[in-house]
Design a protein around this motif. Structure first.
Motif, PDB file in Angstrom:
ATOM      1  N   UNK A   7       0.878  -1.168   0.000  1.00 17.58           N
ATOM      2  CA  UNK A   7       0.000   0.000   0.000  1.00 17.58           C
ATOM      3  C   UNK A   7       0.916   1.219   0.000  1.00 17.58           C
ATOM      4  N   UNK A   8       0.732   2.083  -1.003  1.00 14.09           N
ATOM      5  CA  UNK A   8       1.665   3.206  -1.144  1.00 14.09           C
ATOM      6  C   UNK A   8       0.912   4.519  -1.188  1.00 14.09           C
ATOM      7  N   UNK A   9       1.201   5.363  -0.240  1.00 17.40           N
ATOM      8  CA  UNK A   9       0.678   6.732  -0.217  1.00 17.40           C
ATOM      9  C   UNK A   9      -0.850   6.775  -0.411  1.00 17.40           C
ATOM     10  N   UNK A  10      -1.539   5.880   0.253  1.00 14.79           N
ATOM     11  CA  UNK A  10      -2.997   5.769   0.073  1.00 14.79           C
ATOM     12  C   UNK A  10      -3.742   6.920   0.768  1.00 14.79           C
ATOM     13  N   UNK A  11      -4.615   7.535   0.018  1.00 11.25           N
ATOM     14  CA  UNK A  11      -5.409   8.656   0.539  1.00 11.25           C
ATOM     15  C   UNK A  11      -6.869   8.414   0.148  1.00 11.25           C
ATOM     16  N   UNK A  12      -7.729   8.337   1.151  1.00 12.60           N
ATOM     17  CA  UNK A  12      -9.142   8.036   0.875  1.00 12.60           C
ATOM     18  C   UNK A  12     -10.017   9.180   1.366  1.00 12.60           C
ATOM     19  N   UNK A  13     -10.982   9.522   0.546  1.00 13.28           N
ATOM     20  CA  UNK A  13     -11.875  10.638   0.891  1.00 13.28           C
ATOM     21  C   UNK A  13     -13.324  10.151   0.944  1.00 13.28           C
ATOM     22  N   UNK A  14     -14.054  10.625   1.952  1.00 12.12           N
ATOM     23  CA  UNK A  14     -15.499  10.393   2.010  1.00 12.12           C
ATOM     24  C   UNK A  14     -16.200  11.707   1.731  1.00 12.12           C
ATOM     25  N   UNK A  15     -17.287  11.624   0.989  1.00  9.48           N
ATOM     26  CA  UNK A  15     -18.050  12.830   0.693  1.00  9.48           C
ATOM     27  C   UNK A  15     -19.518  12.545   0.995  1.00  9.48           C
ATOM     28  N   UNK A  16     -20.006  13.114   2.099  1.00 10.67           N
ATOM     29  CA  UNK A  16     -21.395  12.811   2.458  1.00 10.67           C
ATOM     30  C   UNK A  16     -22.364  13.878   1.960  1.00 10.67           C
ATOM     31  N   UNK A  17     -21.903  14.671   1.009  1.00 10.25           N
ATOM     32  CA  UNK A  17     -22.767  15.721   0.463  1.00 10.25           C
ATOM     33  C   UNK A  17     -22.511  17.046   1.150  1.00 10.25           C
ATOM     34  N   UNK A  18     -22.406  17.034   2.488  1.00 14.59           N
ATOM     35  CA  UNK A  18     -22.173  18.286   3.237  1.00 14.59           C
ATOM     36  C   UNK A  18     -20.684  18.601   3.334  1.00 14.59           C
ATOM     37  N   UNK A  19     -19.882  17.562   3.653  1.00 12.81           N
ATOM     38  CA  UNK A  19     -18.451  17.832   3.812  1.00 12.81           C
ATOM     39  C   UNK A  19     -17.624  16.692   3.236  1.00 12.81           C
ATOM     40  N   UNK A  20     -16.378  17.040   2.901  1.00 14.66           N
ATOM     41  CA  UNK A  20     -15.438  16.015   2.443  1.00 14.66           C
ATOM     42  C   UNK A  20     -14.440  15.768   3.566  1.00 14.66           C
ATOM     43  N   UNK A  21     -14.228  14.502   3.920  1.00 12.75           N
ATOM     44  CA  UNK A  21     -13.204  14.215   4.927  1.00 12.75           C
ATOM     45  C   UNK A  21     -12.225  13.184   4.365  1.00 12.75           C
ATOM     46  N   UNK A  22     -11.001  13.234   4.882  1.00  9.30           N
ATOM     47  CA  UNK A  22      -9.998  12.251   4.441  1.00  9.30           C
ATOM     48  C   UNK A  22      -9.543  11.438   5.656  1.00  9.30           C
ATOM     49  N   UNK A  23     -10.201  10.317   5.946  1.00  6.15           N
ATOM     50  CA  UNK A  23      -9.810   9.524   7.116  1.00  6.15           C
ATOM     51  C   UNK A  23      -8.519   8.737   6.911  1.00  6.15           C
ATOM     52  N   UNK A  24      -8.080   8.590   5.663  1.00  4.03           N
ATOM     53  CA  UNK A  24      -6.803   7.912   5.386  1.00  4.03           C
ATOM     54  C   UNK A  24      -5.947   8.881   4.596  1.00  4.03           C
ATOM     55  N   UNK A  25      -4.791   9.230   5.181  1.00  2.04           N
ATOM     56  CA  UNK A  25      -3.964  10.258   4.547  1.00  2.04           C
ATOM     57  C   UNK A  25      -2.525   9.792   4.390  1.00  2.04           C
ATOM     58  N   UNK A  26      -2.207   9.329   3.196  1.00  2.16           N
ATOM     59  CA  UNK A  26      -0.814   8.979   2.878  1.00  2.16           C
ATOM     60  C   UNK A  26      -0.303   7.747   3.609  1.00  2.16           C
ATOM     61  N   UNK A  27      -1.095   6.682   3.577  1.00  2.00           N
ATOM     62  CA  UNK A  27      -0.708   5.467   4.298  1.00  2.00           C
ATOM     63  C   UNK A  27       0.213   4.575   3.454  1.00  2.00           C
TER      64      UNK A  27
END
Ligand SMILES: Nc1ncnc2c1ncn2[C@@H]1O[C@H](COP(=O)(O)OP(=O)(O)OP(=O)(O)O)[C@@H](O)[C@H]1O
Length: 337
Positions: A7-27
């Protein structure tokens, strides 16, 4: 050593319509062939989101892999379509979840549920499927396998259901198994049996195992190497003995100090003050700074890189080497001297 997963530099974003969050940042992490890698961290650190991304099970509509690679035998899983994932899941990579009752369908027999992956991935006759299922049920130590195959999940105990889940994950002889808190819902004696079973199965089937847990004693018992996650980042990675003997990151030190065996009887158990920040609360600087007993100025303003000493990696300014050669992890290693 051959790497089965990178796993290289993994970045995951969730978008629930109101806000975007990145719970995984550069793993970054990898799993070597035949080893057990532990992923530890408190609730909300991103262990499950990371493993779901490897399985292609993130919610399609609300999540996105914004960068990075998930290389399984050099094939980038982050680029696979759902159709391609279906060929892989339960076949080459499989997963065991925490709560077997929610993963097993109460209205189908064990045999019916276990026949599904074999029908999907292997060309087998009905009688061969039944034979294979009974053999796997026996392999996971279930008594009366010939009867259990025709029973429903509610007729089994919690420990037996978890053994059924393990047999489900094992049916197609995967090369990599991900076990997400596989024993948390079980009582202590059954926990030990299930862990022992996983150990034996991994050895016999020459499989690699990712064990996700918040329980460091399980890690000490089971794992070859450990990745410590905090607030969506890998803050430390080391071989298991090294991690317990010489934890470098203050978060890992806190986790180890919180182990009941490291606290005197009758004294108050040590716990790390504060809570894991939500992805939306993460500020610049080190993610652990607001809970760290060793925090200093730079920690609040600059994100630490990952410092490497041999096989031991730690994302903490305290490891700033001052003349020692260390590297950022990843392919394009930068040497700081
Ligand atoms: N579907 C989702 N939509 C939005 N945010 C999510 C979703 N799934 C997880 N998160 C957020 O991602 C972060 C990481 O969650 P994750 O479940 O991976 O943590 P964890 O370390 O596995 O915790 P636990 O040990 O409790 O399972 C959390 O802040 C969580 O609220």
């Amino acid at each position: 050593m051959e790497k089965i997963l990178q796993v290289k530099d993994l970045r995951i974003q969730f978008n629930n319509g109101k806000e975007k969050i990145q719970p995984i940042r550069g793993v970054y992490f990898h799993v070597n062939k035949g080893e057990t890698l532990g992923i530890v961290g408190e609730s909300g650190c991103g262990k499950s989101v990371t493993s779901l991304s490897v399985m292609g099970l993130l919610p399609q509509k609300t999540s996105e892999i914004v960068s990075g690679e998930i290389l399984f035998n050099d094939r980038d899983l982050s680029k696979l379509t759902e159709r391609e994932f279906r060929k892989l899941r339960g076949n080459e990579i499989s997963m065991i979840f925490q709560e077997p009752m929610t993963s097993l369908n109460p209205v189908f027999t064990i045999g019916k549920q276990l026949s599904e992956p074999l029908r999907q991935h292997k060309k087998m006759s009905k009688s061969k499927i039944r034979e294979t299922i009974i053999a796997v049920l026996k392999q996971v130590g279930l008594p009366r396998a010939e009867q259990i195959i025709d029973e429903y999940p509610h007729q089994l105990s919690g420990g037996m259901r978890q053994r059924v889940m393990i047999s489900l994950a094992l049916l197609c002889q995967p090369k990599l198994m991900i076990a997400d808190e596989p024993t948390t819902a079980l009582d202590v004696t059954i926990q030990a049996q299930i862990l022992e079973l996983l150990k034996n199965i991994k050895r016999k089937n020459d499989m690699s195992l990712i064990l996700i847990t918040h329980d460091l004693s399980v890690v000490a018992e089971m794992c070859d190497r450990v990745v410590v996650m905090y607030a969506g980042e890998v803050v430390e990675e080391a071989e298991v003995n090294e991690l317990f003997d010489q934890p470098l990151h203050p978060y890992t030190q806190g986790l180890i100090q919180s182990l009941p065996s490291n606290n005197k009887r009758k004294s108050k158990l040590f716990s790390i003050q504060g809570q894991v920040p939500k992805p939306s609360e993460i500020k610049e600087g080190c993610v652990f700074a607001n809970r760290c007993p060793f925090v200093f100025g730079k920690c609040l303003t600059e994100t630490p890189p990952s410092f490497q000493k041999g096989k031991h990696i730690s994302k903490c300014w305290l490891q700033d080497p001052e003349g020692m050669e260390v590297k950022h992890i990843g392919e394009s290693s930068t040497v700081i001297s």
